[in-house]
Design a protein around this motif. Structure first.
Motif, PDB file in Angstrom:
ATOM      1  N   GLU A 239       0.827  -1.206   0.000  1.00  0.00           N
ATOM      2  CA  GLU A 239       0.000   0.000   0.000  1.00  0.00           C
ATOM      3  C   GLU A 239       0.863   1.258   0.000  1.00  0.00           C
ATOM      4  OE1 GLU A 239      -2.937   2.760  -0.033  1.00  0.00           O
ATOM      5  OE2 GLU A 239      -3.047   0.623  -0.542  1.00  0.00           O
ATOM      6  N   TRP A 240       1.986   1.234   0.698  1.00  0.00           N
ATOM      7  CA  TRP A 240       2.852   2.411   0.710  1.00  0.00           C
ATOM      8  C   TRP A 240       3.503   2.652  -0.648  1.00  0.00           C
ATOM      9  CZ3 TRP A 240       2.702   6.359   3.809  1.00  0.00           C
ATOM     10  CH2 TRP A 240       2.109   6.191   5.061  1.00  0.00           C
ATOM     11  N   TYR A 241       3.813   1.578  -1.385  1.00  0.00           N
ATOM     12  CA  TYR A 241       4.296   1.770  -2.759  1.00  0.00           C
ATOM     13  C   TYR A 241       3.205   2.403  -3.616  1.00  0.00           C
ATOM     14  CZ  TYR A 241       8.587  -0.932  -2.077  1.00  0.00           C
ATOM     15  OH  TYR A 241       9.825  -1.367  -1.651  1.00  0.00           O
ATOM     16  N   ARG A 242       1.963   1.967  -3.446  1.00  0.00           N
ATOM     17  CA  ARG A 242       0.864   2.543  -4.218  1.00  0.00           C
ATOM     18  C   ARG A 242       0.694   4.029  -3.889  1.00  0.00           C
ATOM     19  NH1 ARG A 242      -1.397  -2.854  -3.511  1.00  0.00           N
ATOM     20  NH2 ARG A 242      -2.337  -2.298  -1.509  1.00  0.00           N
ATOM     21  N   ARG A 243       0.841   4.373  -2.618  1.00  0.00           N
ATOM     22  CA  ARG A 243       0.718   5.781  -2.230  1.00  0.00           C
ATOM     23  C   ARG A 243       1.826   6.619  -2.852  1.00  0.00           C
ATOM     24  NH1 ARG A 243      -0.807   5.984   4.240  1.00  0.00           N
ATOM     25  NH2 ARG A 243      -2.335   4.275   4.235  1.00  0.00           N
ATOM     26  N   ALA A 244       3.022   6.066  -2.897  1.00  0.00           N
ATOM     27  CA  ALA A 244       4.174   6.823  -3.393  1.00  0.00           C
ATOM     28  C   ALA A 244       4.177   6.961  -4.907  1.00  0.00           C
ATOM     29  CB  ALA A 244       5.472   6.143  -2.933  1.00  0.00           C
ATOM     30  N   ASP A 245       3.567   6.009  -5.594  1.00  0.00           N
ATOM     31  CA  ASP A 245       3.691   5.922  -7.052  1.00  0.00           C
ATOM     32  C   ASP A 245       3.244   7.190  -7.770  1.00  0.00           C
ATOM     33  OD1 ASP A 245       4.236   4.242  -9.465  1.00  0.00           O
ATOM     34  OD2 ASP A 245       2.110   4.613  -9.808  1.00  0.00           O
ATOM     35  N   SER A 246       2.128   7.770  -7.346  1.00  0.00           N
ATOM     36  CA  SER A 246       1.623   8.943  -8.058  1.00  0.00           C
ATOM     37  C   SER A 246       2.506  10.162  -7.865  1.00  0.00           C
ATOM     38  CB  SER A 246       0.189   9.256  -7.611  1.00  0.00           C
ATOM     39  OG  SER A 246       0.137   9.490  -6.214  1.00  0.00           O
ATOM     40  N   GLY A 247       3.398  10.119  -6.891  1.00  0.00           N
ATOM     41  CA  GLY A 247       4.286  11.249  -6.666  1.00  0.00           C
ATOM     42  C   GLY A 247       5.455  11.310  -7.626  1.00  0.00           C
ATOM     43  N   ILE A 248       5.732  10.220  -8.344  1.00  0.00           N
ATOM     44  CA  ILE A 248       6.875  10.217  -9.267  1.00  0.00           C
ATOM     45  C   ILE A 248       6.682  11.274 -10.356  1.00  0.00           C
ATOM     46  CG2 ILE A 248       8.117   8.838 -10.987  1.00  0.00           C
ATOM     47  CD1 ILE A 248       7.656   6.407  -9.198  1.00  0.00           C
ATOM     48  N   ALA A 249       5.450  11.469 -10.797  1.00  0.00           N
ATOM     49  CA  ALA A 249       5.177  12.465 -11.834  1.00  0.00           C
ATOM     50  C   ALA A 249       5.458  13.886 -11.360  1.00  0.00           C
ATOM     51  CB  ALA A 249       3.733  12.346 -12.292  1.00  0.00           C
ATOM     52  N   GLN A 250       5.553  14.098 -10.052  1.00  0.00           N
ATOM     53  CA  GLN A 250       5.832  15.434  -9.526  1.00  0.00           C
ATOM     54  C   GLN A 250       7.317  15.751  -9.493  1.00  0.00           C
ATOM     55  OE1 GLN A 250       3.652  16.744  -6.090  1.00  0.00           O
ATOM     56  NE2 GLN A 250       2.067  15.203  -6.365  1.00  0.00           N
ATOM     57  N   LEU A 251       8.156  14.742  -9.778  1.00  0.00           N
ATOM     58  CA  LEU A 251       9.599  14.962  -9.790  1.00  0.00           C
ATOM     59  C   LEU A 251      10.037  15.586 -11.109  1.00  0.00           C
ATOM     60  CD1 LEU A 251      10.781  11.547  -8.304  1.00  0.00           C
ATOM     61  CD2 LEU A 251      10.510  13.726  -7.096  1.00  0.00           C
ATOM     62  N   HIS A 252      11.204  16.212 -11.085  1.00  0.00           N
ATOM     63  CA  HIS A 252      11.814  16.703 -12.317  1.00  0.00           C
ATOM     64  C   HIS A 252      11.931  15.525 -13.291  1.00  0.00           C
ATOM     65  CE1 HIS A 252      14.688  18.397 -15.115  1.00  0.00           C
ATOM     66  NE2 HIS A 252      14.581  19.576 -14.523  1.00  0.00           N
ATOM     67  N   PRO A 253      11.616  15.722 -14.586  1.00  0.00           N
ATOM     68  CA  PRO A 253      11.667  14.619 -15.548  1.00  0.00           C
ATOM     69  C   PRO A 253      12.982  13.850 -15.565  1.00  0.00           C
ATOM     70  CG  PRO A 253      10.592  16.499 -16.533  1.00  0.00           C
ATOM     71  CD  PRO A 253      11.110  16.967 -15.189  1.00  0.00           C
ATOM     72  N   VAL A 254      14.097  14.536 -15.309  1.00  0.00           N
ATOM     73  CA  VAL A 254      15.391  13.862 -15.310  1.00  0.00           C
ATOM     74  C   VAL A 254      15.492  12.827 -14.191  1.00  0.00           C
ATOM     75  CG1 VAL A 254      17.871  14.234 -14.916  1.00  0.00           C
ATOM     76  CG2 VAL A 254      16.618  15.702 -16.494  1.00  0.00           C
ATOM     77  N   SER A 255      14.769  13.053 -13.101  1.00  0.00           N
ATOM     78  CA  SER A 255      14.867  12.175 -11.936  1.00  0.00           C
ATOM     79  C   SER A 255      13.866  11.027 -11.948  1.00  0.00           C
ATOM     80  CB  SER A 255      14.664  12.992 -10.654  1.00  0.00           C
ATOM     81  OG  SER A 255      15.644  13.996 -10.528  1.00  0.00           O
ATOM     82  N   ARG A 256      12.847  11.117 -12.767  1.00  0.00           N
ATOM     83  CA  ARG A 256      11.788  10.108 -12.731  1.00  0.00           C
ATOM     84  C   ARG A 256      12.275   8.699 -13.058  1.00  0.00           C
ATOM     85  NH1 ARG A 256       7.535  13.845 -16.060  1.00  0.00           N
ATOM     86  NH2 ARG A 256       7.420  15.530 -14.504  1.00  0.00           N
ATOM     87  N   PRO A 257      13.106   8.483 -14.088  1.00  0.00           N
ATOM     88  CA  PRO A 257      13.541   7.112 -14.373  1.00  0.00           C
ATOM     89  C   PRO A 257      14.295   6.472 -13.213  1.00  0.00           C
ATOM     90  CG  PRO A 257      13.948   8.519 -16.267  1.00  0.00           C
ATOM     91  CD  PRO A 257      13.561   9.424 -15.134  1.00  0.00           C
ATOM     92  N   CYS A 258      15.091   7.256 -12.508  1.00  0.00           N
ATOM     93  CA  CYS A 258      15.844   6.740 -11.361  1.00  0.00           C
ATOM     94  C   CYS A 258      14.902   6.280 -10.258  1.00  0.00           C
ATOM     95  CB  CYS A 258      16.791   7.817 -10.836  1.00  0.00           C
ATOM     96  SG  CYS A 258      17.465   7.478  -9.193  1.00  0.00           S
ATOM     97  N   VAL A 259      13.977   7.144  -9.885  1.00  0.00           N
ATOM     98  CA  VAL A 259      13.089   6.824  -8.771  1.00  0.00           C
ATOM     99  C   VAL A 259      12.137   5.696  -9.148  1.00  0.00           C
ATOM    100  CG1 VAL A 259      11.327   7.743  -7.218  1.00  0.00           C
ATOM    101  CG2 VAL A 259      13.307   9.149  -7.845  1.00  0.00           C
ATOM    102  N   ALA A 260      11.632   5.714 -10.371  1.00  0.00           N
ATOM    103  CA  ALA A 260      10.743   4.642 -10.815  1.00  0.00           C
ATOM    104  C   ALA A 260      11.473   3.296 -10.813  1.00  0.00           C
ATOM    105  CB  ALA A 260      10.208   4.951 -12.207  1.00  0.00           C
ATOM    106  N   THR A 261      12.721   3.296 -11.241  1.00  0.00           N
ATOM    107  CA  THR A 261      13.505   2.055 -11.246  1.00  0.00           C
ATOM    108  C   THR A 261      13.740   1.549  -9.833  1.00  0.00           C
ATOM    109  OG1 THR A 261      14.600   2.622 -13.328  1.00  0.00           O
ATOM    110  CG2 THR A 261      15.741   1.057 -11.894  1.00  0.00           C
ATOM    111  N   ALA A 262      14.105   2.446  -8.929  1.00  0.00           N
ATOM    112  CA  ALA A 262      14.312   2.033  -7.539  1.00  0.00           C
ATOM    113  C   ALA A 262      13.030   1.466  -6.951  1.00  0.00           C
ATOM    114  CB  ALA A 262      14.805   3.219  -6.706  1.00  0.00           C
ATOM    115  N   ALA A 263      11.893   2.105  -7.241  1.00  0.00           N
ATOM    116  CA  ALA A 263      10.618   1.635  -6.710  1.00  0.00           C
ATOM    117  C   ALA A 263      10.263   0.255  -7.260  1.00  0.00           C
ATOM    118  CB  ALA A 263       9.513   2.631  -7.036  1.00  0.00           C
ATOM    119  N   VAL A 264      10.466   0.052  -8.558  1.00  0.00           N
ATOM    120  CA  VAL A 264      10.162  -1.252  -9.165  1.00  0.00           C
ATOM    121  C   VAL A 264      11.033  -2.340  -8.565  1.00  0.00           C
ATOM    122  CG1 VAL A 264      10.346  -2.598 -11.291  1.00  0.00           C
ATOM    123  CG2 VAL A 264       9.239  -0.363 -11.325  1.00  0.00           C
TER     124      VAL A 264
END
Length: 320
Positions: A239-264
């Protein structure tokens, strides 16, 4: 590679460059999944992430890996010294350990609040005296300092497309998701250190207590009640991953692939735990090198295109 990163970040001082290099080595040695994800960031961002990770890992090891007859003192004494050195370095006073030089430089560059470092050290101190958590509220107090604040520390480095305060709850949630994953994966290891990071009242609802966990640990097996209790904790982490997931779009585009990869990759540790039917007392759940490489590889192109669309110098000081 590190030289390129330091140049991109505008770090010229030789002593400071050596300090960042030490932090990078700590990250590469101890945080394989996290380190792999940082390779997807722009070079200018990476030294700061290494500094934040290096400090957190170093302080955590003081508590979890104490040296016998350490000339620097007991873990409590060492944490007191770390706190003093932290405050001195953040106020501009030079200290002996280079980790503080890198950390202070990063904190100044990205205007990271000292409170976030103090709260982290508060949770590290809890590990010296607290061995059980009676309920979720008690555990959350620990997790705030041990994990949520890490997400808040890295957020200024990652940058946001809007107000940083809007992205902050999601950054904290992802840090918490990572920590709850660790608690499940490391149940056996934590028991060996005398600790249980699962709320006692939630375990009791499934007929489980510390003695029952210890029984499973000593026999390297799991029973139906413990499996049920761990499955419930597993769903909370999800559930905490689900809560965090929508916040990735709020990051700078350069940082999104890094955070999305770490989350996956980190969430896939939960997959491995589930696939082994919660056999956490006989094996440590991991994501294999081949899978990590595939996930990171698929994100590499996205990271490259994002960098092309951004001017690198804007990343040396993220949006606030």
């Amino acid at each position: 590679m590190m030289r390129t990163e330091l140049d991109a970040a505008g770090i010229r001082d030789a002593r400071l460059r050596a300090a960042y290099q030490r932090c990078r080595e700590l990250n590469a040695r101890h945080g394989r999944t996290f380190y792999l994800a940082t390779r997807l960031l722009a070079p200018a961002q990476r030294p700061a992430i290494h500094a934040l990770y290096g400090f957190a890992r170093w302080a955590d090891d003081i508590v979890d890996e104490p040296l016998p007859d350490d000339p620097a003192g007991t873990p409590a004494q060492r944490l007191d010294a770390v706190t003093k050195d932290l405050h001195d370095s953040l106020s501009g006073v030079a200290v002996n350990d280079p980790i503080f030089a890198a950390l202070a430089d990063t904190a100044a560059r990205y205007e990271i609040d000292q409170v976030l470092f103090d709260e982290f050290l508060d949770s590290m101190r809890m590990d010296l005296t607290v061995t059980d958590y009676p309920d979720r509220a008690a555990l959350d107090r620990y997790v705030h300092g041990s994990a949520a604040v890490i997400g808040l520390q890295v957020l200024p480095v990652l940058g946001t497309v809007g107000e940083r305060a809007e992205a902050a709850p999601y950054a904290a949630a992802l840090g918490k998701a990572f920590q709850l994953t660790n608690f499940l994966r490391d149940v056996a290891e934590d028991l060996d250190r005398g600790r249980v990071y699962l709320p006692a009242d939630e375990l009791a609802a499934h007929g489980v207590d510390r003695a029952r966990l210890q029984w499973c640990r000593s026999r390297r097996r799991i029973d139906a009640e413990v499996r049920s209790a761990l499955a419930a904790q597993h769903e909370i982490a999800r559930e905490w991953y689900r809560r965090a997931d929508s916040g990735i779009a709020q990051l700078h585009p350069v940082s999104r692939p890094c955070v999305a990869t770490a989350a996956v990759l980190y969430s896939e540790i939960l997959d491995r735990i589930e696939e082994t039917d919660f056999a956490v007392f006989s094996a440590r759940a991991t994501v294999g090198n081949a899978r990590r490489t595939r996930v990171a590889g698929s994100a590499l192109a996205r990271a490259w295109w994002a960098r092309r669309g951004s001017r690198a110098h804007t990343l040396t000081k993220a949006a606030g």
